[in-house]
Write a protein that holds these residues in place. Structure first.
Motif, PDB file in Angstrom:
ATOM      1  N   GLY A  93       0.877  -1.422   0.035  1.00 37.27           N
ATOM      2  CA  GLY A  93      -0.470   0.245  -0.172  1.00 37.27           C
ATOM      3  C   GLY A  93       0.696   1.123   0.130  1.00 37.27           C
ATOM      4  O   GLY A  93       2.022   1.290  -0.884  1.00 37.27           O
ATOM      5  N   VAL A  94       0.363   2.516   0.407  1.00 36.17           N
ATOM      6  CA  VAL A  94       0.602   3.051   0.496  1.00 36.17           C
ATOM      7  C   VAL A  94       1.862   3.576   1.858  1.00 36.17           C
ATOM      8  O   VAL A  94       1.425   3.185   2.725  1.00 36.17           O
ATOM      9  N   LEU A  95       3.079   3.992   1.146  1.00 35.00           N
ATOM     10  CA  LEU A  95       3.939   3.956   2.424  1.00 35.00           C
ATOM     11  C   LEU A  95       4.831   5.850   3.053  1.00 35.00           C
ATOM     12  O   LEU A  95       5.118   5.904   3.528  1.00 35.00           O
ATOM     13  N   ASP A  96       4.573   6.541   1.848  1.00 32.12           N
ATOM     14  CA  ASP A  96       5.767   7.632   2.119  1.00 32.12           C
ATOM     15  C   ASP A  96       4.725   8.698   2.639  1.00 32.12           C
ATOM     16  O   ASP A  96       3.208   8.988   1.979  1.00 32.12           O
ATOM     17  N   LEU A  97       4.821   9.368   3.701  1.00 33.61           N
ATOM     18  CA  LEU A  97       4.410  10.069   4.832  1.00 33.61           C
ATOM     19  C   LEU A  97       3.829  11.562   3.326  1.00 33.61           C
ATOM     20  O   LEU A  97       2.532  11.785   3.423  1.00 33.61           O
ATOM     21  N   ALA A  98       5.047  11.926   3.266  1.00 33.30           N
ATOM     22  CA  ALA A  98       4.686  13.371   2.672  1.00 33.30           C
ATOM     23  C   ALA A  98       3.974  13.042   1.322  1.00 33.30           C
ATOM     24  O   ALA A  98       2.990  13.556   1.570  1.00 33.30           O
ATOM     25  N   ALA A  99       4.171  12.152   0.719  1.00 38.93           N
ATOM     26  CA  ALA A  99       2.898  11.688  -0.224  1.00 38.93           C
ATOM     27  C   ALA A  99       2.270  11.666  -0.027  1.00 38.93           C
ATOM     28  O   ALA A  99       0.489  11.721  -0.571  1.00 38.93           O
ATOM     29  N   ALA A 100       1.587  10.854   1.351  1.00 41.18           N
ATOM     30  CA  ALA A 100       0.362  10.856   1.472  1.00 41.18           C
ATOM     31  C   ALA A 100      -0.362  12.246   1.986  1.00 41.18           C
ATOM     32  O   ALA A 100      -1.567  12.214   2.060  1.00 41.18           O
ATOM     33  N   ARG A 101       0.155  12.750   2.832  1.00 36.45           N
ATOM     34  CA  ARG A 101      -0.805  13.769   3.320  1.00 36.45           C
ATOM     35  C   ARG A 101      -0.530  14.639   1.842  1.00 36.45           C
ATOM     36  O   ARG A 101      -1.946  15.850   2.190  1.00 36.45           O
ATOM     37  N   ARG A 102      -0.447  14.457   0.690  1.00 38.77           N
ATOM     38  CA  ARG A 102      -0.117  15.557   0.120  1.00 38.77           C
ATOM     39  C   ARG A 102      -1.334  15.461  -0.886  1.00 38.77           C
ATOM     40  O   ARG A 102      -2.001  15.338  -1.891  1.00 38.77           O
ATOM     41  N   TRP A 103      -0.808  13.072  -1.174  1.00 39.36           N
ATOM     42  CA  TRP A 103      -1.692  13.315  -2.611  1.00 39.36           C
ATOM     43  C   TRP A 103      -2.331  12.023  -2.233  1.00 39.36           C
ATOM     44  O   TRP A 103      -3.496  11.468  -2.866  1.00 39.36           O
ATOM     45  N   GLY A 104      -3.256  11.427  -0.780  1.00 38.36           N
ATOM     46  CA  GLY A 104      -3.773  10.734  -0.372  1.00 38.36           C
ATOM     47  C   GLY A 104      -3.644   9.428  -1.105  1.00 38.36           C
ATOM     48  O   GLY A 104      -1.957   8.622  -0.924  1.00 38.36           O
ATOM     49  N   TYR A 105      -3.365   8.293  -1.796  1.00 35.14           N
ATOM     50  CA  TYR A 105      -4.104   7.244  -2.574  1.00 35.14           C
ATOM     51  C   TYR A 105      -3.608   7.247  -3.875  1.00 35.14           C
ATOM     52  O   TYR A 105      -3.171   6.584  -4.452  1.00 35.14           O
ATOM     53  N   GLY A 106      -3.565   8.483  -4.532  1.00 27.33           N
ATOM     54  CA  GLY A 106      -2.852   9.042  -5.362  1.00 27.33           C
ATOM     55  C   GLY A 106      -1.540   9.240  -5.824  1.00 27.33           C
ATOM     56  O   GLY A 106      -0.455   8.886  -4.541  1.00 27.33           O
ATOM     57  N   TRP A 107      -1.511  10.882  -6.275  1.00 27.91           N
ATOM     58  CA  TRP A 107      -0.061  10.891  -7.055  1.00 27.91           C
ATOM     59  C   TRP A 107      -0.111  12.398  -7.828  1.00 27.91           C
ATOM     60  O   TRP A 107      -1.052  12.565  -8.232  1.00 27.91           O
ATOM     61  N   ASP A 108       1.057  13.119  -7.797  1.00 28.11           N
ATOM     62  CA  ASP A 108       0.942  14.029  -8.277  1.00 28.11           C
ATOM     63  C   ASP A 108       0.988  13.431 -10.232  1.00 28.11           C
ATOM     64  O   ASP A 108       1.362  13.994 -10.273  1.00 28.11           O
ATOM     65  N   PRO A 109      -0.081  14.499 -10.305  1.00 28.18           N
ATOM     66  CA  PRO A 109      -0.231  13.896 -11.717  1.00 28.18           C
ATOM     67  C   PRO A 109       0.695  15.262 -12.801  1.00 28.18           C
ATOM     68  O   PRO A 109       0.685  14.424 -13.806  1.00 28.18           O
ATOM     69  N   ALA A 110       1.404  15.634 -12.003  1.00 36.55           N
ATOM     70  CA  ALA A 110       2.128  16.063 -13.490  1.00 36.55           C
ATOM     71  C   ALA A 110       3.800  15.291 -13.261  1.00 36.55           C
ATOM     72  O   ALA A 110       4.496  15.454 -14.625  1.00 36.55           O
ATOM     73  N   LYS A 111       3.860  13.962 -12.471  1.00 37.63           N
ATOM     74  CA  LYS A 111       4.772  13.488 -12.363  1.00 37.63           C
ATOM     75  C   LYS A 111       4.101  11.505 -12.984  1.00 37.63           C
ATOM     76  O   LYS A 111       5.011  11.165 -12.952  1.00 37.63           O
ATOM     77  N   SER A 112       2.794  11.422 -13.469  1.00 45.33           N
ATOM     78  CA  SER A 112       2.526  10.025 -13.500  1.00 45.33           C
ATOM     79  C   SER A 112       1.852  10.054 -14.520  1.00 45.33           C
ATOM     80  O   SER A 112       1.585   9.114 -15.248  1.00 45.33           O
ATOM     81  N   SER A 113       2.458  11.255 -15.885  1.00 44.11           N
ATOM     82  CA  SER A 113       2.579  10.519 -17.137  1.00 44.11           C
ATOM     83  C   SER A 113       2.546   9.855 -17.666  1.00 44.11           C
ATOM     84  O   SER A 113       4.743   9.619 -17.384  1.00 44.11           O
ATOM     85  N   VAL A 114       2.820   9.292 -18.586  1.00 42.65           N
ATOM     86  CA  VAL A 114       3.064   7.231 -18.863  1.00 42.65           C
ATOM     87  C   VAL A 114       3.597   8.479 -20.496  1.00 42.65           C
ATOM     88  O   VAL A 114       2.899   9.042 -21.123  1.00 42.65           O
ATOM     89  N   PRO A 115       4.793   7.759 -20.719  1.00 40.31           N
ATOM     90  CA  PRO A 115       5.572   8.204 -21.570  1.00 40.31           C
ATOM     91  C   PRO A 115       4.670   7.677 -23.464  1.00 40.31           C
ATOM     92  O   PRO A 115       4.341   6.840 -23.280  1.00 40.31           O
ATOM     93  N   ARG A 116       4.841   8.410 -24.094  1.00 41.00           N
ATOM     94  CA  ARG A 116       4.317   8.452 -25.203  1.00 41.00           C
ATOM     95  C   ARG A 116       4.704   7.973 -26.597  1.00 41.00           C
ATOM     96  O   ARG A 116       6.384   8.288 -26.108  1.00 41.00           O
ATOM     97  N   PRO A 117       4.332   7.615 -27.016  1.00 43.33           N
ATOM     98  CA  PRO A 117       5.095   6.916 -28.536  1.00 43.33           C
ATOM     99  C   PRO A 117       5.587   7.800 -29.256  1.00 43.33           C
ATOM    100  O   PRO A 117       4.411   9.250 -29.587  1.00 43.33           O
ATOM    101  N   LYS A 118       6.617   8.129 -29.645  1.00 43.21           N
ATOM    102  CA  LYS A 118       7.418   8.928 -30.410  1.00 43.21           C
ATOM    103  C   LYS A 118       7.471   9.089 -32.000  1.00 43.21           C
ATOM    104  O   LYS A 118       7.847  10.391 -32.812  1.00 43.21           O
ATOM    105  N   GLY A 119       7.408   8.194 -32.513  1.00 47.76           N
ATOM    106  CA  GLY A 119       7.013   7.594 -33.494  1.00 47.76           C
ATOM    107  C   GLY A 119       5.494   8.068 -34.280  1.00 47.76           C
ATOM    108  O   GLY A 119       4.470   9.207 -33.083  1.00 47.76           O
TER     109      GLY A 119
END
Length: 277
Positions: A93-119
């Motif tokens: 489960g979630v283990l990072d206290l700072a991340a839990a306080r800021r993002w709960g059970y999610g994450w910073d949307p600015a840092k979670s982008s999946v690399p898109r195909p380059k072609g």
């Protein structure tokens, strides 16, 4: 992993995921993850995934050229953009206290982008031939491997070991202590941390991220605080390590065969990268 327009990004899985062939998602360990486990050496790694994706792309491009598409890109986009599904967490489960306080059970949307195909985007004609070339690439990479008997063995055992882990009285006691701790802070008494992480109240979107509501963030903070206070993740990790060690010792020949299959696969990938890369 890309399957008929579904692209699964780099993830740290919350629970065991069974994936056959080269399409296992990447695994990112967080700073607070307790670390490696005995069965990890039998598993498909993030580096394996990256190398296999490159090898598969090279084989697909070669096949597509034979089907009359000489300029097929190594990293093509689909004719229409795929659905992106992302899951972030750890086995505990979630283990990072700072991340839990800021993002709960999610994450910073600015840092979670999946690399898109380059072609470039595939043409409809290319897309018609792509599935058969993709399947042929998978067969080439899996050549000489008994998928059911050897390749999937460690993953199958992982499911069984995880069932044993969840039945372990030491772990169940630790979960109960954690659960009471979370409830004493005014939150739901979940049976275990996975239930807290996957609570539908967090309303995950199509990308897997949550809404980061005040209630969610407060629950996640209590969750991590109680894990730290009672060493829940550490005990959980120790139980999992003991169960894995015992299972490997009890099925040594089968695990060894699975490891040979993994090494065969790695050798095939290396050969493709050497010849075509």
């Amino acid at each position: 992993m890309t399957i008929r327009g579904l692209r699964l990004g780099a993830v740290a899985v919350l629970a065991a995921v069974c994936v056959s062939g080269p399409g296992r998602p990447d695994v990112i360990r967080t700073a607070s993850d307790p670390g490696p486990l005995p069965a990890d050496r039998y598993a498909f790694t993030p580096q394996d995934y990256q190398r296999s994706q490159r090898a598969s792309a090279l084989l697909v491009r070669q096949c597509m050229a034979q089907h009359g598409h000489p300029d097929f890109p190594l990293d093509p986009r689909y004719p229409s953009d795929p659905i992106v599904a992302t899951a972030v967490g750890t086995l505990y489960g979630v283990l990072d206290l700072a991340a839990a306080r800021r993002w709960g059970y999610g994450w910073d949307p600015a840092k979670s982008s999946v690399p898109r195909p380059k072609g470039r985007r595939m043409t409809n004609a290319e897309y018609a031939d792509f599935p058969s070339c993709n399947a042929e690439a998978s067969r080439r990479l899996m050549r000489g491997i008994d998928v059911k008997r050897d390749w999937l063995y460690a993953q199958t055992r992982e499911i069984e070991v995880d069932k044993a882990v969840k039945r372990d009285p030491r772990l169940r006691s630790a979960w109960d202590v954690w659960s009471r701790c979370v409830a004493e802070q005014g939150f739901t008494r979940y049976p275990d941390p996975v239930a807290a992480y996957t609570d539908t109240a967090w309303r995950r979107g199509s990308d897997g991220n949550t809404r980061h509501t005040a209630r969610e963030r407060a629950t996640a903070t209590a969750d991590v605080t109680c894990k730290r206070r009672h060493h829940t993740a550490e005990l959980w990790h120790a139980v999992r390590a003991r169960k894995q060690t015992a299972d490997i010792a009890g099925h040594r020949d089968r695990y060894a065969a699975g490891l040979r299959a993994l090494r065969t696969y790695r050798a095939t990938v290396a050969d493709v990268l050497y010849r075509l890369g």
